[in-house]
Design an enzyme around this catalytic site. Sequence first.
Site, PDB file in Angstrom:
ATOM      1  N   ASP A   2      35.138  31.521  28.264  1.00 43.02           N
ATOM      2  CA  ASP A   2      36.510  31.211  27.582  1.00 43.02           C
ATOM      3  C   ASP A   2      36.655  31.832  26.471  1.00 43.02           C
ATOM      4  OD1 ASP A   2      37.107  29.946  30.006  1.00 43.02           O
ATOM      5  OD2 ASP A   2      36.821  28.055  29.267  1.00 43.02           O
ATOM      6  N   TYR A  54      26.450  21.265  41.106  1.00 45.03           N
ATOM      7  CA  TYR A  54      26.250  22.517  40.218  1.00 45.03           C
ATOM      8  C   TYR A  54      24.788  22.847  39.946  1.00 45.03           C
ATOM      9  CZ  TYR A  54      27.477  26.790  37.745  1.00 45.03           C
ATOM     10  OH  TYR A  54      27.668  28.099  37.351  1.00 45.03           O
TER      11      TYR A  54
END
Length: 182
Positions: A2, A54
């Site tokens: 990001d 994850y």
Amino acid sequence: MDQFISTLGQEGNLLLIDCRTNAFTLVPFGDGEDSPLILVTNSNVKHALTGSEYPDRVRQCKEAVAAIKKKYPEVNSLRDATIEMLKTVKRDLSEEAYKRGKHVIDENARTLATVEALKAKDYAKAGKLMHQSHVSLRDDYQVSCEEIDFLVKSALSVKGVYGSRITGGGFGGCTVTLVERK
């Protein structure tokens, strides 16, 4: 990622990031009437990368690298490996570790192929690769969910949609869809 796109992104371009070296390449996305649009759709399924499955995916990928490295010492990450290398160690891996490794190796190749398709303004091919990515994220990496799969399937049923896939870390979140501007 990001922060990279926020600071390095430029209008009319996508950003290819090399996570090993932090190098980046601007990928022309096109402009004008012929360029597609990117549609982000929120599934409203909240996901969290910590406390989720994850970390298991990361561990399984490391298992695949370790198995490959025993036979191919030059391999330091799945990025260095080929599907052929992975297949030679399949019997040494759990089914999950094999599928995770397969996804990552295939996804790296798909990403580079998508960049070439976008440079050539072959949006149909880029969309097909996006869908292949989603299928792999759903079946091999197993980070999709019912709501995301519904959004992708729904998007792909609309005329003018090139491709759609889950985006982000998975387990919910958003889809990204490549659509004809018109």
